[in-house]
Enzyme design. Structure first.
Site, mmCIF file in Angstrom:
data_model
loop_
_atom_site.group_PDB
_atom_site.id
_atom_site.type_symbol
_atom_site.label_atom_id
_atom_site.label_comp_id
_atom_site.label_asym_id
_atom_site.label_seq_id
_atom_site.Cartn_x
_atom_site.Cartn_y
_atom_site.Cartn_z
ATOM 1 N N LYS A 51 5.858 11.102 15.513
ATOM 2 C CA LYS A 51 5.712 10.192 14.374
ATOM 3 C C LYS A 51 6.525 10.672 13.187
ATOM 4 O O LYS A 51 6.428 11.819 12.785
ATOM 5 C CB LYS A 51 4.233 10.091 14.007
ATOM 6 C CG LYS A 51 3.357 9.608 15.157
ATOM 7 C CD LYS A 51 1.877 9.768 14.872
ATOM 8 C CE LYS A 51 1.459 11.227 14.769
ATOM 9 N NZ LYS A 51 -0.006 11.406 14.701
ATOM 10 N N THR A 71 -3.829 6.329 3.665
ATOM 11 C CA THR A 71 -3.272 6.683 4.974
ATOM 12 C C THR A 71 -4.175 7.647 5.741
ATOM 13 O O THR A 71 -3.752 8.232 6.737
ATOM 14 C CB THR A 71 -1.888 7.335 4.791
ATOM 15 O OG1 THR A 71 -2.021 8.486 3.917
ATOM 16 C CG2 THR A 71 -0.890 6.367 4.183
ATOM 17 N N GLY A 74 -6.438 9.074 8.336
ATOM 18 C CA GLY A 74 -6.806 8.714 9.699
ATOM 19 C C GLY A 74 -5.752 7.955 10.471
ATOM 20 O O GLY A 74 -6.032 7.468 11.572
ATOM 21 N N THR A 75 -4.528 7.854 9.947
ATOM 22 C CA THR A 75 -3.495 7.102 10.669
ATOM 23 C C THR A 75 -3.191 7.736 12.023
ATOM 24 O O THR A 75 -3.016 7.037 13.028
ATOM 25 C CB THR A 75 -2.202 7.006 9.845
ATOM 26 O OG1 THR A 75 -1.868 8.308 9.344
ATOM 27 C CG2 THR A 75 -2.366 6.060 8.671
ATOM 28 N N GLY A 76 -3.118 9.070 12.062
ATOM 29 C CA GLY A 76 -2.796 9.739 13.321
ATOM 30 C C GLY A 76 -3.892 9.575 14.355
ATOM 31 O O GLY A 76 -3.624 9.275 15.532
ATOM 32 N N CYS A 77 -5.147 9.766 13.943
ATOM 33 C CA CYS A 77 -6.288 9.575 14.852
ATOM 34 C C CYS A 77 -6.307 8.145 15.372
ATOM 35 O O CYS A 77 -6.507 7.897 16.574
ATOM 36 C CB CYS A 77 -7.600 9.851 14.123
ATOM 37 S SG CYS A 77 -7.737 11.475 13.355
#
Length: 273
Positions: free
Chosen positions: A175, A207, A209-212
């Site tokens: 990412k 933003t 928690g975007t990765g989770c």
């Protein structure tokens, strides 16, 4: 189009990331979420105040009782905290879910800067989880740590993704949101090559928690029988919409709108692109 996703990750008391975000994302995309909690965190949009680890034996038990009764179609891992937890999770996956899709989100540092993976556990993550993964979903700082390479541009991202493939990952979704620019470029790297996936940057502080959310959305797609590229495209579209319609809660990095609806027509057009 259900699909059962076992999420092995930490809890976020603020509801924006971790197990809470994972459950919301999987549910929003029509799959069924199950959990094995690896740690409790006291956190909000401004940062992590404290972490209470869950003993590895109890993590194993959660995984075992869930899978033995409900079954599982895909697994997503998030915060694994230390080497003992990583070893326990890897061993349980080998026994309970051999051959099933596994999405590994190598969570290392919270949005507010609190370390969620002990430095001494990085080698265990590389040795035990990367080779077990169907796809690993690092952001730029995580990819730098895992590959040992500095990343300041797209070509650096390509080299890091290739290094992670050589380390045993079957696929890498690297990412690019940490890099500057009006557009965000993620790379999907597999043995067949590397594809650049671009989207406009959403200018927002919300933003958390975007990765989770992205990793769990990918896992939901794999559990539902989607090919990896199809699952990734839907997941990216979902996260983009969720960021754009974030509710604005909190004084820091606020949560996404996990209840946002994915437009099937728009998604079909993206998949054909």
């Amino acid at each position: 189009m259900k699909g059962r996703v076992l999420i092995v990750a930490g809890s976020d008391s603020g509801g924006g990331a971790g197990i809470q975000a994972d459950i919301k994302a999987v549910t929003a995309l029509g799959a069924f979420a199950m959990t094995a909690v690896t740690a409790l965190t006291a956190q909000n949009t401004e940062g992590v105040a404290n972490v209470l680890p869950v003993p590895p034996g109890f993590i194993r038990e959660q995984m075992n009782v869930v899978v033995s009764d409900l079954g599982v179609d895909a697994v997503k891992t998030g915060m694994l905290h230390d080497a003992a937890v990583i070893e326990a999770v890897a061993e349980e996956l080998a026994q309970l879910a051999p051959g099933l899709p596994v999405v590994v989100d190598p969570v290392m540092v919270a949005k507010g800067g609190h370390r969620l993976l002990q430095e001494s556990a990085v080698e265990a993550l590389k040795r035990l989880m990367i080779p077990r993964s169907t796809v690993i979903t690092p952001n730029v700082p995580e990819a730098e740590t895992l590959s040992g390479m500095a990343i300041i541009g797209i070509e650096d991202m390509r080299r890091a993704a290739e290094a992670l493939l050589r380390a045993g990952a079957r696929a890498v979704l690297l990412k690019g949101g940490h890099l500057p620019g009006e557009r965000v470029t993620d790379l999907l790297a597999t043995g067949d090559g590397i594809e650049a996936l671009e989207s406009p940057r959403v200018e927002t502080r919300h933003t958390h928690g975007t990765g989770c959310t992205l990793a769990s959305a990918v896992a939901a797609g794999l559990a539902q029988g989607m090919a990896l590229r199809e699952a990734v495209i839907r997941a990216r579209h979902y996260v983009l919409l969720a960021m754009a319609s974030a509710p604005g809660y909190g004084r820091g990095h606020g949560p996404l709108d996990h209840a946002v609806t994915v437009d099937p027509a728009r998604l079909a057009a993206l998949a054909r692109a």
